[in-house]
Design a protein around this motif. Structure first.
Motif, PDB file in Angstrom:
ATOM      1  N   SER A  35       0.822  -1.216   0.000  1.00 50.60           N
ATOM      2  CA  SER A  35       0.000   0.000   0.000  1.00 50.60           C
ATOM      3  C   SER A  35       0.850   1.258   0.000  1.00 50.60           C
ATOM      4  CB  SER A  35      -0.928   0.007   1.216  1.00 50.60           C
ATOM      5  OG  SER A  35      -0.186   0.144   2.427  1.00 50.60           O
ATOM      6  N   LYS A  38       4.702   1.635  -5.184  1.00 53.16           N
ATOM      7  CA  LYS A  38       4.231   1.542  -6.572  1.00 53.16           C
ATOM      8  C   LYS A  38       4.561   0.138  -7.029  1.00 53.16           C
ATOM      9  CE  LYS A  38       4.644   3.617 -11.163  1.00 53.16           C
ATOM     10  NZ  LYS A  38       3.178   3.709 -11.340  1.00 53.16           N
ATOM     11  N   THR A  40       3.268  -3.392  -9.507  1.00 53.03           N
ATOM     12  CA  THR A  40       2.438  -4.038 -10.524  1.00 53.03           C
ATOM     13  C   THR A  40       2.715  -5.537 -10.455  1.00 53.03           C
ATOM     14  OG1 THR A  40       4.122  -3.820 -12.235  1.00 53.03           O
ATOM     15  CG2 THR A  40       2.564  -1.989 -11.988  1.00 53.03           C
ATOM     16  N   ASN A  54      -0.682   6.233  -2.553  1.00 55.00           N
ATOM     17  CA  ASN A  54      -1.810   5.355  -2.887  1.00 55.00           C
ATOM     18  C   ASN A  54      -3.044   5.681  -2.042  1.00 55.00           C
ATOM     19  OD1 ASN A  54      -0.398   3.842  -4.833  1.00 55.00           O
ATOM     20  ND2 ASN A  54       0.495   2.538  -3.264  1.00 55.00           N
ATOM     21  N   ALA A  57      -4.554   8.832  -3.337  1.00 58.01           N
ATOM     22  CA  ALA A  57      -5.232   8.595  -4.607  1.00 58.01           C
ATOM     23  C   ALA A  57      -6.608   7.968  -4.384  1.00 58.01           C
ATOM     24  CB  ALA A  57      -4.376   7.687  -5.490  1.00 58.01           C
ATOM     25  N   ASP A  61     -10.420   9.764  -4.971  1.00 56.94           N
ATOM     26  CA  ASP A  61     -11.104   9.156  -6.106  1.00 56.94           C
ATOM     27  C   ASP A  61     -12.615   9.131  -5.836  1.00 56.94           C
ATOM     28  OD1 ASP A  61     -11.847   7.788  -8.321  1.00 56.94           O
ATOM     29  OD2 ASP A  61     -10.817   5.911  -7.828  1.00 56.94           O
ATOM     30  N   ALA A 251      -9.476  -2.400  -9.660  1.00 58.81           N
ATOM     31  CA  ALA A 251      -8.188  -1.710  -9.507  1.00 58.81           C
ATOM     32  C   ALA A 251      -7.033  -2.707  -9.517  1.00 58.81           C
ATOM     33  CB  ALA A 251      -8.190  -0.908  -8.209  1.00 58.81           C
ATOM     34  N   GLY A 255      -6.842  -2.709 -13.685  1.00 61.82           N
ATOM     35  CA  GLY A 255      -5.973  -1.546 -13.765  1.00 61.82           C
ATOM     36  C   GLY A 255      -4.538  -1.824 -13.399  1.00 61.82           C
ATOM     37  N   SER A 256      -4.275  -3.033 -12.858  1.00 62.41           N
ATOM     38  CA  SER A 256      -2.929  -3.400 -12.387  1.00 62.41           C
ATOM     39  C   SER A 256      -2.389  -2.406 -11.362  1.00 62.41           C
ATOM     40  CB  SER A 256      -1.952  -3.508 -13.569  1.00 62.41           C
ATOM     41  OG  SER A 256      -2.325  -4.573 -14.417  1.00 62.41           O
ATOM     42  N   ASN A 257      -3.296  -1.665 -10.693  1.00 61.67           N
ATOM     43  CA  ASN A 257      -2.882  -0.737  -9.641  1.00 61.67           C
ATOM     44  C   ASN A 257      -2.930  -1.457  -8.294  1.00 61.67           C
ATOM     45  OD1 ASN A 257      -2.613   1.441 -11.436  1.00 61.67           O
ATOM     46  ND2 ASN A 257      -4.820   1.823 -11.335  1.00 61.67           N
ATOM     47  N   VAL A 260      -2.831   0.739  -5.160  1.00 63.73           N
ATOM     48  CA  VAL A 260      -4.098   1.438  -4.923  1.00 63.73           C
ATOM     49  C   VAL A 260      -5.147   0.475  -4.388  1.00 63.73           C
ATOM     50  CG1 VAL A 260      -5.997   2.639  -6.067  1.00 63.73           C
ATOM     51  CG2 VAL A 260      -3.636   3.224  -6.624  1.00 63.73           C
TER      52      VAL A 260
END
Length: 287
Positions: A35, A38, A40, A54, A57, A61, A251, A255-257, A260
């Motif tokens: 968390s 960054k 993936t 994160n 964001a 959102d 997500a 989104g491969s986030n 997030v």
């Protein structure tokens, strides 16, 4: 001697301690790292720390808050309907189920099905062109509503959730209704209490803790709903039926986030803990 008892105690709790560390503490620690990073699918083993980005964001959102609001409304309406319907059935069917307990088995069948299977079944039944229910609507009324369009999807999803999980409420509330002391009901009847006064002042107060616990369990389960909503409508038109679980799923996988998605999960965990702690505090104060 005392040391021996203490050592035995530690040995006895060691398995469950190791189990909790392996299945709870270790994944939670990994989630916290993700968390704050960054990350993936390509960088799962080497995340790069980025701080609280994160979390910011997610909190900024609008889709997250819309999903949170949808999940709260869905859980509140569904759990309230399940409790009221389950309570009515527990009282109405109480004498019959007391004489023929085996009837409880067929009443439990809906909740034995997997939610995804229930969603698939209703997706076929409610399909606008080949569904059975729209067909009979057109046959008898000349028109049929689009059950899964944005205007009707919320009501349809809540109804399906209630149809599947009301048996759970019925099972628990029936047990609570049968556990009301018979001598107290007989004494109240001798004093002239009618059926509704007996229900209002004797039976419901005895059942109140069970009703509250059942509502709490159903609210939690409905809040984290994923399977049947995803099968029936997915995230919906413009995200109109996006639950918080679907938001995290999309997500993470679409989104491969991953950072997030994990941050959203931890925010949900903290909020859920706050709600549970508040309810427990309120229960202690009332007690």
């Amino acid at each position: 001697m005392a040391f021996g008892k203490s050592k035995t105690s530690y040995l006895l709790i060691a398995p469950i301690t190791g189990f909790l560390i392996f299945l709870v503490a270790l994944p939670l620690g990994i989630d916290i790292v993700y968390s704050l990073s960054k990350v993936t699918f390509e960088t799962l083993r080497s995340p790069s720390l980025t701080g609280l980005g994160n979390f910011l964001a997610v909190l900024q959102d609008g889709a997250f808050w819309r999903a949170m609001g949808f999940s709260l409304r869905f859980a509140l309406f569904a759990s309230l309907a399940e409790i009221l319907l389950g309570l009515f059935l527990a009282i109405f069917l109480g004498p019959l189920l007391a004489k023929r307990p085996w009837l409880m088995a067929p009443l439990m069948l809906p909740m034995m099905l997997a939610p995804a299977l229930v969603g698939l079944m209703y997706r076929l039944v409610l399909q606008e062109f080949v569904g059975v229910i729209p067909y009979y609507f057109v046959l008898f009324t000349g028109d049929s509503p689009a059950f899964l369009d944005p205007g009707n999807a919320f009501t349809t999803l809540v109804t399906i959730e209630v149809l599947q999980w009301t048996p759970f409420a019925l099972l628990i509330l029936h047990s609570a209704y049968q556990a009301v002391p018979l001598d107290i009901k007989e004494a109240a009847a001798i004093d002239g209490a009618g059926y509704f006064r007996l229900l209002r002042w004797i039976e419901l107060p005895y059942m109140a803790p069970t009703i509250a616990i059942t509502f709490f369990f159903r609210f939690i389960d409905s809040f984290r709903v994923f399977d049947n909503v995803y099968v029936l409508t997915g995230s919906g038109s413009g995200g109109s039926t996006t639950t918080i679980s679907i938001y995290i799923y999309e997500a993470f996988f679409r989104g491969s986030n991953i950072g997030v998605a994990v941050a959203a999960s931890l925010i949900l965990l903290v909020l859920s803990y706050g709600v549970v702690a508040g309810l427990l505090k309120l229960a202690e104060r009332r007690a």
